[in-house]
Design a protein around this motif. Structure first.
Motif, PDB file in Angstrom:
ATOM      1  N   MET A 103      85.742  21.845  64.977  1.00 14.75           N
ATOM      2  CA  MET A 103      85.503  23.279  64.998  1.00 14.75           C
ATOM      3  C   MET A 103      84.013  23.574  65.196  1.00 14.75           C
ATOM      4  N   ALA A 104      83.744  24.635  65.935  1.00 13.19           N
ATOM      5  CA  ALA A 104      82.356  24.992  66.233  1.00 13.19           C
ATOM      6  C   ALA A 104      81.684  25.604  65.015  1.00 13.19           C
ATOM      7  N   GLY A 105      80.351  25.608  65.035  1.00 10.79           N
ATOM      8  CA  GLY A 105      79.608  26.260  63.978  1.00 10.79           C
ATOM      9  C   GLY A 105      79.666  27.772  64.109  1.00 10.79           C
ATOM     10  N   THR A 106      79.195  28.460  63.105  1.00  8.38           N
ATOM     11  CA  THR A 106      79.293  29.920  63.085  1.00  8.38           C
ATOM     12  C   THR A 106      78.505  30.558  64.219  1.00  8.38           C
ATOM     13  N   ALA A 107      77.452  29.895  64.710  1.00  9.42           N
ATOM     14  CA  ALA A 107      76.648  30.480  65.782  1.00  9.42           C
ATOM     15  C   ALA A 107      77.443  30.611  67.077  1.00  9.42           C
ATOM     16  N   ASN A 108      78.492  29.819  67.223  1.00  9.53           N
ATOM     17  CA  ASN A 108      79.284  29.828  68.446  1.00  9.53           C
ATOM     18  C   ASN A 108      80.565  30.640  68.326  1.00  9.53           C
ATOM     19  N   ILE A 109      80.708  31.382  67.246  1.00 13.85           N
ATOM     20  CA  ILE A 109      81.923  32.159  67.013  1.00 13.85           C
ATOM     21  C   ILE A 109      81.740  33.570  67.570  1.00 13.85           C
ATOM     22  N   THR A 110      82.720  34.005  68.342  1.00 13.67           N
ATOM     23  CA  THR A 110      82.724  35.348  68.906  1.00 13.67           C
ATOM     24  C   THR A 110      83.898  36.127  68.318  1.00 13.67           C
ATOM     25  N   VAL A 111      83.636  37.370  67.914  1.00 19.02           N
ATOM     26  CA  VAL A 111      84.696  38.252  67.417  1.00 19.02           C
ATOM     27  C   VAL A 111      84.879  39.380  68.420  1.00 19.02           C
ATOM     28  N   ARG A 112      86.107  39.588  68.853  1.00 18.79           N
ATOM     29  CA  ARG A 112      86.370  40.645  69.829  1.00 18.79           C
ATOM     30  C   ARG A 112      87.666  41.372  69.521  1.00 18.79           C
ATOM     31  N   ASN A 113      87.767  42.565  70.076  1.00 18.53           N
ATOM     32  CA  ASN A 113      88.951  43.406  69.914  1.00 18.53           C
ATOM     33  C   ASN A 113      89.888  43.148  71.088  1.00 18.53           C
ATOM     34  N   LEU A 114      91.137  42.820  70.815  1.00 19.55           N
ATOM     35  CA  LEU A 114      92.081  42.563  71.894  1.00 19.55           C
ATOM     36  C   LEU A 114      92.530  43.856  72.559  1.00 19.55           C
ATOM     37  N   ASP A 115      92.968  43.747  73.818  1.00 17.16           N
ATOM     38  CA  ASP A 115      93.624  44.871  74.482  1.00 17.16           C
ATOM     39  C   ASP A 115      94.971  44.383  75.010  1.00 17.16           C
ATOM     40  N   LYS A 116      95.692  45.230  75.706  1.00 17.37           N
ATOM     41  CA  LYS A 116      97.055  44.882  76.125  1.00 17.37           C
ATOM     42  C   LYS A 116      97.094  43.683  77.065  1.00 17.37           C
ATOM     43  N   SER A 117      95.985  43.433  77.767  1.00 19.53           N
ATOM     44  CA  SER A 117      95.947  42.282  78.667  1.00 19.53           C
ATOM     45  C   SER A 117      95.913  40.958  77.908  1.00 19.53           C
ATOM     46  N   ASP A 118      95.681  41.018  76.596  1.00 16.15           N
ATOM     47  CA  ASP A 118      95.609  39.816  75.775  1.00 16.15           C
ATOM     48  C   ASP A 118      96.939  39.498  75.090  1.00 16.15           C
ATOM     49  N   GLU A 119      98.022  40.103  75.556  1.00 17.15           N
ATOM     50  CA  GLU A 119      99.314  39.917  74.895  1.00 17.15           C
ATOM     51  C   GLU A 119      99.728  38.447  74.834  1.00 17.15           C
ATOM     52  N   SER A 120      99.250  37.626  75.764  1.00 16.36           N
ATOM     53  CA  SER A 120      99.595  36.205  75.776  1.00 16.36           C
ATOM     54  C   SER A 120      99.082  35.474  74.532  1.00 16.36           C
ATOM     55  N   LEU A 121      98.139  36.100  73.797  1.00 20.04           N
ATOM     56  CA  LEU A 121      97.618  35.491  72.575  1.00 20.04           C
ATOM     57  C   LEU A 121      98.534  35.696  71.374  1.00 20.04           C
ATOM     58  N   ILE A 122      99.498  36.600  71.485  1.00 17.99           N
ATOM     59  CA  ILE A 122     100.350  36.935  70.339  1.00 17.99           C
ATOM     60  C   ILE A 122     101.069  35.719  69.758  1.00 17.99           C
ATOM     61  N   PRO A 123     101.669  34.827  70.573  1.00 17.78           N
ATOM     62  CA  PRO A 123     102.300  33.637  69.972  1.00 17.78           C
ATOM     63  C   PRO A 123     101.315  32.777  69.186  1.00 17.78           C
ATOM     64  N   ARG A 124     100.076  32.690  69.652  1.00 20.69           N
ATOM     65  CA  ARG A 124      99.068  31.909  68.938  1.00 20.69           C
ATOM     66  C   ARG A 124      98.689  32.576  67.618  1.00 20.69           C
ATOM     67  N   ILE A 125      98.649  33.902  67.621  1.00 24.52           N
ATOM     68  CA  ILE A 125      98.360  34.634  66.391  1.00 24.52           C
ATOM     69  C   ILE A 125      99.488  34.431  65.383  1.00 24.52           C
ATOM     70  N   ALA A 126     100.736  34.496  65.852  1.00 26.71           N
ATOM     71  CA  ALA A 126     101.878  34.263  64.966  1.00 26.71           C
ATOM     72  C   ALA A 126     101.838  32.845  64.394  1.00 26.71           C
ATOM     73  N   LYS A 127     101.498  31.875  65.237  1.00 27.02           N
ATOM     74  CA  LYS A 127     101.404  30.485  64.788  1.00 27.02           C
ATOM     75  C   LYS A 127     100.306  30.316  63.755  1.00 27.02           C
ATOM     76  N   LEU A 128      99.169  30.989  63.977  1.00 29.35           N
ATOM     77  CA  LEU A 128      98.068  30.914  63.018  1.00 29.35           C
ATOM     78  C   LEU A 128      98.458  31.572  61.702  1.00 29.35           C
ATOM     79  N   HIS A 129      99.193  32.695  61.781  1.00 30.47           N
ATOM     80  CA  HIS A 129      99.684  33.345  60.563  1.00 30.47           C
ATOM     81  C   HIS A 129     100.501  32.359  59.744  1.00 30.47           C
ATOM     82  N   ILE A 130     101.386  31.616  60.389  1.00 31.85           N
ATOM     83  CA  ILE A 130     102.237  30.657  59.691  1.00 31.85           C
ATOM     84  C   ILE A 130     101.401  29.556  59.039  1.00 31.85           C
ATOM     85  N   LYS A 131     100.349  29.093  59.737  1.00 31.62           N
ATOM     86  CA  LYS A 131      99.462  28.077  59.175  1.00 31.62           C
ATOM     87  C   LYS A 131      98.694  28.612  57.969  1.00 31.62           C
ATOM     88  N   ALA A 132      98.216  29.851  58.093  1.00 38.12           N
ATOM     89  CA  ALA A 132      97.382  30.432  57.039  1.00 38.12           C
ATOM     90  C   ALA A 132      98.196  30.851  55.820  1.00 38.12           C
TER      91      ALA A 132
END
Length: 207
Positions: free
Chosen positions: A1-30
């Motif tokens: 995992m990268a250090g905090t200096a390399n972390i980017t936080v962004r707001n998703l839009d509708k074009s990012d819908e392909s990330l939803i399965p990854r978010i669901a998977k991360l929810h299950i892990k967390a």
């Protein structure tokens, strides 16, 4: 995992819908043993897709320089209306997922009924922002990712329009989370007990 200096936080839009399965998977892990996790990945994908579909809601994500998903935060500027719209748009999917979970775990029935009444419980006279869900990849814990996500939510919130940011978390056996929110400037607003006997703490930021 990268250090905090390399972390980017962004707001998703509708074009990012392909990330939803990854978010669901991360929810299950967390949250491996949490109630929503037991409803299954299809339920979670439908839920988080709803945040992208709703014009007054959204999802923030934290990614490293290789675009690995390290954390997410779901929020709404009109939580009561969001829940009503979510139920209306995806009732069949939620009913199917909920029925399967209830068969496996009969004790879920009361919690399911409470979840479907959420739009009434979160209604307020003042305008506020709901921090509905936040999760961090267990392998990236301790890097300040959760705090970065919360800081971004604070940045995009107009406190001249919204009275505060609100969130709820378990009061019992949840000391780490309660301390985490307090460390990030949230003040304890109230404690209440749900219909199934679950003690909850409500926190506000910005009041």
């Amino acid at each position: 995992m990268a250090g905090t200096a390399n972390i980017t936080v962004r707001n998703l839009d509708k074009s990012d819908e392909s990330l939803i399965p990854r978010i669901a998977k991360l929810h299950i892990k967390a949250f491996p043993n949490f109630f929503l996790t037991q409803l299954g990945p299809r339920f979670l994908m439908t839920l988080y897709k709803g945040y992208l579909e709703d014009p007054d809601s959204g999802i923030l994500v934290a990614e490293d320089s290789d675009h690995h998903l390290l954390g997410f935060l779901a929020y709404s500027f009109d939580y009561s209306r969001f829940y009503k719209g979510l139920m209306k748009s995806h009732l069949a999917t939620f009913a199917l997922c909920s029925a399967g979970a209830a068969i496996k775990h009969p004790s879920f029935i009361k919690r399911l009924l409470g979840a479907f009444k959420k739009s009434d419980e979160v209604r307020r006279t003042e305008k506020y922002v709901e921090l509905a869900s936040i999760g961090v990849n267990p392998k990236a814990e301790g890097k300040g990712i959760g705090s970065k996500l919360i800081d971004k939510l604070k940045q995009i919130t107009d406190f001249n329009t919204y009275a505060y940011i609100s969130l709820e978390t378990d009061a019992d056996n949840n000391e780490w989370a309660n301390k985490f929110y307090q460390k990030n400037g949230f003040k304890h607003s109230r404690e209440y007990t749900t219909g199934e006997g679950r003690r909850m703490n409500e926190y506000h930021y910005g009041e």
